[in-house]
Design a protein around this motif. Sequence first.
Motif, short mmCIF file in Angstrom:
data_model
loop_
_atom_site.label_atom_id
_atom_site.label_comp_id
_atom_site.label_asym_id
_atom_site.label_seq_id
_atom_site.Cartn_x
_atom_site.Cartn_y
_atom_site.Cartn_z
N CYS A 74 0.85 -1.19 0.00
CA CYS A 74 0.00 0.00 0.00
C CYS A 74 0.89 1.24 0.00
O CYS A 74 1.83 1.34 0.79
CB CYS A 74 -0.90 -0.01 1.23
SG CYS A 74 -1.85 1.51 1.43
N CYS A 77 0.27 2.99 3.73
CA CYS A 77 0.60 2.36 5.01
C CYS A 77 1.68 1.28 4.86
O CYS A 77 2.14 0.73 5.86
CB CYS A 77 -0.64 1.79 5.68
SG CYS A 77 -1.28 0.31 4.85
N CYS A 130 -4.32 -0.33 0.05
CA CYS A 130 -4.95 -1.48 0.70
C CYS A 130 -6.46 -1.30 0.70
O CYS A 130 -7.21 -2.24 0.63
CB CYS A 130 -4.40 -1.70 2.10
SG CYS A 130 -4.69 -0.34 3.22
N CYS A 134 -7.55 4.32 3.09
CA CYS A 134 -6.42 3.99 3.98
C CYS A 134 -5.87 5.28 4.58
O CYS A 134 -5.59 6.25 3.88
CB CYS A 134 -5.32 3.29 3.20
SG CYS A 134 -3.80 3.08 4.16
N ASP A 146 -4.44 3.33 10.52
CA ASP A 146 -5.57 2.41 10.37
C ASP A 146 -5.73 1.56 11.63
O ASP A 146 -6.79 1.00 11.87
CB ASP A 146 -5.33 1.46 9.18
CG ASP A 146 -5.57 2.18 7.86
OD1 ASP A 146 -6.38 3.11 7.84
OD2 ASP A 146 -4.92 1.80 6.87
#
Length: 171
Positions: A74, A77, A130, A134, A146
């Motif tokens: 991602c 993140c 993701c 996110c 998250d």
Amino acid sequence: MSPARRPFVVNVADLLRRAGSSREDALEGPLGPLEVVDTRMPAGSTVRVELRLESVNEGIVAKGTVTAPWAGECRRCLEPVHGTLRSEVLEVFEAEPKEGETLLLDGVTIDLEPVVREAILLDLPLAPLCREDCAGLCPTCGVNHDEVACECAPPTADLRWAGLEGLTFEE
Ligand SMILES: [Zn+2]
Ligand SMILES: [Zn+2]
């Protein structure tokens, strides 16, 4: 090589016998690794190709859909993320191919592997998420927003620092 080792080579002898004839075909086999930036299709991934093959003037038109798995991280993140890509392909195969336009009809076979590779490379997601919303990592302490909140100053604090970067100090 045996057909099993070259899953994207197709025999089109039946189509060549009758101009204008066509048929559907489905190919499946391992391919890879292919990689663009940090997104990749791992080695040996199973790639599926749904094809419609049509015999035209001294050639074969191959039109279809490539389906392949991909994996990456991602962009916000950095958690692992994966998915399935679908690419549309359209190619013409001729006994005497035109450079950069058509591909080789080699006797009674066509090889779709380079077509499939190129389609996957073009459609691997460069900056996957993701999920759409996110929250990403905290730019200050690095926790994953998250999963946890943190006590760091909100992003507006960054604007003050951005302003300071433009200042110069006299000796
Ligand atoms: Zn994420
Ligand atoms: Zn933080």
